[in-house]
Design a protein around this motif. Structure first.
Motif, PDB file in Angstrom:
ATOM      1  N   THR A 183       0.850  -1.198   0.000  1.00  0.00           N
ATOM      2  CA  THR A 183       0.000   0.000   0.000  1.00  0.00           C
ATOM      3  C   THR A 183       0.876   1.235   0.000  1.00  0.00           C
ATOM      4  O   THR A 183       1.867   1.296   0.740  1.00  0.00           O
ATOM      5  N   TYR A 184       0.475   2.217  -0.831  1.00  0.00           N
ATOM      6  CA  TYR A 184       1.203   3.490  -0.807  1.00  0.00           C
ATOM      7  C   TYR A 184       0.391   4.524  -0.040  1.00  0.00           C
ATOM      8  O   TYR A 184      -0.802   4.710  -0.293  1.00  0.00           O
ATOM      9  N   GLN A 185       1.027   5.197   0.896  1.00  0.00           N
ATOM     10  CA  GLN A 185       0.408   6.323   1.595  1.00  0.00           C
ATOM     11  C   GLN A 185       1.520   7.240   2.084  1.00  0.00           C
ATOM     12  O   GLN A 185       2.667   6.816   2.241  1.00  0.00           O
ATOM     13  N   ARG A 186       1.160   8.510   2.338  1.00  0.00           N
ATOM     14  CA  ARG A 186       2.164   9.483   2.784  1.00  0.00           C
ATOM     15  C   ARG A 186       2.197   9.547   4.298  1.00  0.00           C
ATOM     16  O   ARG A 186       1.688  10.484   4.893  1.00  0.00           O
ATOM     17  N   SER A 187       2.737   8.550   4.930  1.00  0.00           N
ATOM     18  CA  SER A 187       2.884   8.571   6.380  1.00  0.00           C
ATOM     19  C   SER A 187       4.372   8.663   6.708  1.00  0.00           C
ATOM     20  O   SER A 187       5.218   8.675   5.815  1.00  0.00           O
ATOM     21  N   ARG A 188       4.703   8.690   7.997  1.00  0.00           N
ATOM     22  CA  ARG A 188       6.109   8.763   8.380  1.00  0.00           C
ATOM     23  C   ARG A 188       6.840   7.458   8.096  1.00  0.00           C
ATOM     24  O   ARG A 188       8.050   7.375   8.274  1.00  0.00           O
ATOM     25  N   TYR A 189       6.100   6.425   7.695  1.00  0.00           N
ATOM     26  CA  TYR A 189       6.726   5.147   7.345  1.00  0.00           C
ATOM     27  C   TYR A 189       6.725   4.913   5.830  1.00  0.00           C
ATOM     28  O   TYR A 189       7.043   3.835   5.368  1.00  0.00           O
ATOM     29  N   SER A 190       6.373   5.900   5.067  1.00  0.00           N
ATOM     30  CA  SER A 190       6.169   5.720   3.631  1.00  0.00           C
ATOM     31  C   SER A 190       7.463   5.934   2.852  1.00  0.00           C
ATOM     32  O   SER A 190       8.438   6.492   3.359  1.00  0.00           O
ATOM     33  N   PRO A 191       7.476   5.523   1.579  1.00  0.00           N
ATOM     34  CA  PRO A 191       8.628   5.807   0.726  1.00  0.00           C
ATOM     35  C   PRO A 191       8.940   7.314   0.640  1.00  0.00           C
ATOM     36  O   PRO A 191      10.111   7.692   0.553  1.00  0.00           O
ATOM     37  N   PHE A 192       7.911   8.173   0.683  1.00  0.00           N
ATOM     38  CA  PHE A 192       8.163   9.616   0.605  1.00  0.00           C
ATOM     39  C   PHE A 192       9.019  10.065   1.791  1.00  0.00           C
ATOM     40  O   PHE A 192      10.015  10.777   1.623  1.00  0.00           O
ATOM     41  N   HIS A 193       8.632   9.662   2.988  1.00  0.00           N
ATOM     42  CA  HIS A 193       9.400  10.053   4.175  1.00  0.00           C
ATOM     43  C   HIS A 193      10.791   9.428   4.136  1.00  0.00           C
ATOM     44  O   HIS A 193      11.779  10.073   4.501  1.00  0.00           O
ATOM     45  N   TYR A 194      10.867   8.193   3.665  1.00  0.00           N
ATOM     46  CA  TYR A 194      12.172   7.536   3.567  1.00  0.00           C
ATOM     47  C   TYR A 194      13.111   8.328   2.636  1.00  0.00           C
ATOM     48  O   TYR A 194      14.286   8.552   2.960  1.00  0.00           O
ATOM     49  N   LEU A 195      12.588   8.750   1.490  1.00  0.00           N
ATOM     50  CA  LEU A 195      13.432   9.473   0.534  1.00  0.00           C
ATOM     51  C   LEU A 195      13.810  10.865   1.057  1.00  0.00           C
ATOM     52  O   LEU A 195      14.902  11.362   0.810  1.00  0.00           O
ATOM     53  N   LYS A 196      12.883  11.475   1.806  1.00  0.00           N
ATOM     54  CA  LYS A 196      13.196  12.773   2.419  1.00  0.00           C
ATOM     55  C   LYS A 196      14.362  12.620   3.402  1.00  0.00           C
ATOM     56  O   LYS A 196      15.310  13.418   3.399  1.00  0.00           O
ATOM     57  N   MET A 197      14.296  11.572   4.219  1.00  0.00           N
ATOM     58  CA  MET A 197      15.386  11.318   5.156  1.00  0.00           C
ATOM     59  C   MET A 197      16.684  10.979   4.419  1.00  0.00           C
ATOM     60  O   MET A 197      17.776  11.408   4.802  1.00  0.00           O
ATOM     61  N   THR A 198      16.575  10.217   3.355  1.00  0.00           N
ATOM     62  CA  THR A 198      17.762   9.866   2.569  1.00  0.00           C
ATOM     63  C   THR A 198      18.431  11.121   2.028  1.00  0.00           C
ATOM     64  O   THR A 198      19.663  11.239   2.011  1.00  0.00           O
ATOM     65  N   SER A 199      17.622  12.069   1.600  1.00  0.00           N
ATOM     66  CA  SER A 199      18.160  13.319   1.062  1.00  0.00           C
ATOM     67  C   SER A 199      18.924  14.104   2.133  1.00  0.00           C
ATOM     68  O   SER A 199      19.975  14.687   1.854  1.00  0.00           O
ATOM     69  N   ILE A 200      18.404  14.095   3.369  1.00  0.00           N
ATOM     70  CA  ILE A 200      19.073  14.827   4.446  1.00  0.00           C
ATOM     71  C   ILE A 200      20.455  14.235   4.731  1.00  0.00           C
ATOM     72  O   ILE A 200      21.440  14.962   4.909  1.00  0.00           O
TER      73      ILE A 200
END
Length: 516
Positions: A183-200
């Motif tokens: 399932t895709y969703q924009r939570s703190r466990y989602s790929p979006f948050h993961y990629l944001k952290m990866t960028s930092i």
């Protein structure tokens, strides 16, 4: 006549490592629909970043998640990089064989360590959708190879279903995986948050992310320098066991045990070898292949009695204070930011590690919850985000045991983001899923020291901020009443009202607009 044991052992079978992980996918992080999807993205991005950095290339990584049909739990994930590519003959092993790779046998800092990450993602796709992975890669020789690869779980081997060769100037690697039950969703466990952290944690990387609804986000790079590739580090004598020494002797080309010690271990010199011989009673001119288990144990015992210089940390590549601060500023636009990269330390007698901590206060920092803002903890190991299993991680326990009140901070009500990165050639993860770090005492203490270092800077900032606010409040009172007093006094003295700005500045310590 068959005994009961004979009958029971008729079911005895050998199993491949692939079959083991197929039945125990949870050990690789494939539990839950959101976590499984994020784990697949993590494995693809991790491989891409490692490949680019090792080749000295500024990473540009594209991640796409698209729906395959009307089923919201049927998705396709694609990860593409601009790395060095993969030679064709290695493609089946890289994506279709577990415990194979370029990292496991070298002691140096890398995000992946075990050689099961991306092949685990291929297997997850295979067992949920029945589809092989589609791999497209080129080493820049004008030939682009495209293969469909899956894992033969019985043999732990990659199987090629199709192969196509095209001509083109593109260089890099792209992998596409079709998944079900995610399932895709924009939570703190989602790929979006993961990629944001990866960028930092990877300020040199540019990451482009396309979500299933077509929304595209670009995490721009903050710095344009590729971290220098880590160098393999020789083993440290005090961290060895007898079996390690026997393996070194069996595989070394040296003609003597002394030659193995000098050639394969760090901090070993001719004088140290003579000391080992004296303490262990084992002849150092002996052939390595003739070393016995008992002799190896005596040598290890001798190591423990000797003094060595601290192990080398040349294979570690921390992010650096300056780059952490730049990343946090770009992501959170904070009022205040501070960071520290500590000196290398060692755990279990010889494995080097470095702790880095950054804190961003105010602005967009912190985690919104209800009507308030709370502390946000971002955990990393070798620049890779740790999103899950936070409760069992040494980073969490180290921060939990800090008296935040001493630093003027309330975890329940502070707009603060804390960034913590652990660098090591061997991160002691608690499981193959690589989402939490084991509680090694040396790491726990070093984490606390690093966090307290930066927290003291935040406390100084908050103190200065409080004093400034008090001065402004005091200045407001003087600004309101001092002109009236000056005017009355001048009237009584029958003189012109004086210029009170210098007086206001002297009393309040700040420049004011008031005063006539």
């Amino acid at each position: 006549m068959k005994t009961l044991a004979d009958e029971l052992f008729e079911e005895f079978r050998e199993h491949s490592v692939s079959e083991f992980f197929r039945k125990n996918a949870a050990m690789l992080g494939y539990t839950g629909k959101v976590r499984s999807l994020t784990t697949v993205v993590h494995e693809g991005v991790t491989n891409s970043l490692d490949a680019c950095e090792e080749a000295g290339i500024l990473p540009e990584i594209k991640v796409e998640i698209k729906r395959v049909d009307e089923d919201p739990e049927h998705l396709k994930v694609a990860v593409e990089d601009n790395g060095p590519g993969i030679p064709e003959k290695y493609i089946p092993s890289v994506f279709g064989k577990m415990l194979a790779g370029t990292k496991l046998h070298r002691l140096l800092q890398q995000r992946g360590q075990q050689g099961i990450g991306i092949s685990g993602a291929v297997m997850f796709a295979q067992i949920t959708s029945g589809k092989p992975a589609l791999v497209r890669t080129s080493t820049g020789d004008g030939k682009i190879v495209e293969m469909e690869v899956s894992i033969n779980v019985d043999k732990n081997e990659g199987e090629v279903h199709s192969r196509r060769v095209m001509q083109g100037k593109w260089k890099g690697t792209r992998i596409e995986l079709e998944l079900k039950e995610v399932t895709y969703q924009r939570s703190r466990y989602s790929p979006f948050h993961y990629l944001k952290m990866t960028s930092i944690a990877n300020p040199h990387a540019k990451i482009i992310f396309e979500e299933p609804d077509g929304t595209k986000t670009v995490f721009e790079r903050v710095v344009k320098e590729v971290p220098p590739p880590p160098e393999p580090m020789p083993l440290y004598p005090k961290g060895l066991m007898a079996d390690d020494l026997l393996v070194l002797c069996r595989n070394s080309r040296s003609r003597t045990v002394g030659g193995v010690l000098i050639g394969e271990l760090s901090r070993m010199t001719k004088q140290k070898v003579e000391e080992v011989e004296r303490l262990s009673g084992v002849r150092m001119d002996k052939k390595p292949q003739e070393l016995t288990w008992e002799e190896a144990e005596r040598i290890i015992k001798a190591f423990k009695q000797m003094k060595f210089m601290a192990p080398s940390a040349s294979g570690l590549r921390p992010i650096g204070k300056e780059h952490i601060e730049k990343s946090l500023k770009q992501m959170y636009e904070p009022e205040f930011v501070a960071a520290v990269t500590r000196e290398p330390k060692f755990y279990r007698g010889g494995i080097p590690f470095v702790v880095e901590v950054g804190m961003a206060y105010g602005g967009k920092a912190g985690r919104e919850e209800g009507e308030g803002e709370r502390m946000e903890l971002l955990r990393f190991a070798n620049r890779a985000p740790l999103i899950f299993d936070q409760g069992g991680c040494v980073i969490t326990s180290a921060l939990r045991d800090i008296d935040w009140g001493r630093y003027g901070l309330d975890p329940e009500n502070s707009p603060l983001t804390i960034f913590v990165n652990l660098c090591s050639a061997y991160v002691p993860y608690t499981s193959a899923g690589k989402q939490s770090i084991a509680e090694e005492p040396e790491i726990y203490e070093e984490l606390r020291f690093a966090v307290m270092d930066v927290a003291r800077e935040v406390r100084s900032y908050l103190y200065r901020k409080t004093k400034q606010r008090e001065r402004e409040q005091r200045a407001g009172i003087f600004e309101k009443f001092l002109p009236i007093i000056a005017k009355k006094a001048s009237s009584l003295a029958e003189e012109e009202p004086p210029d009170i700005k210098p007086v206001l500045k002297k009393v309040t310590g700040i420049e004011l607009e008031g005063g006539e």
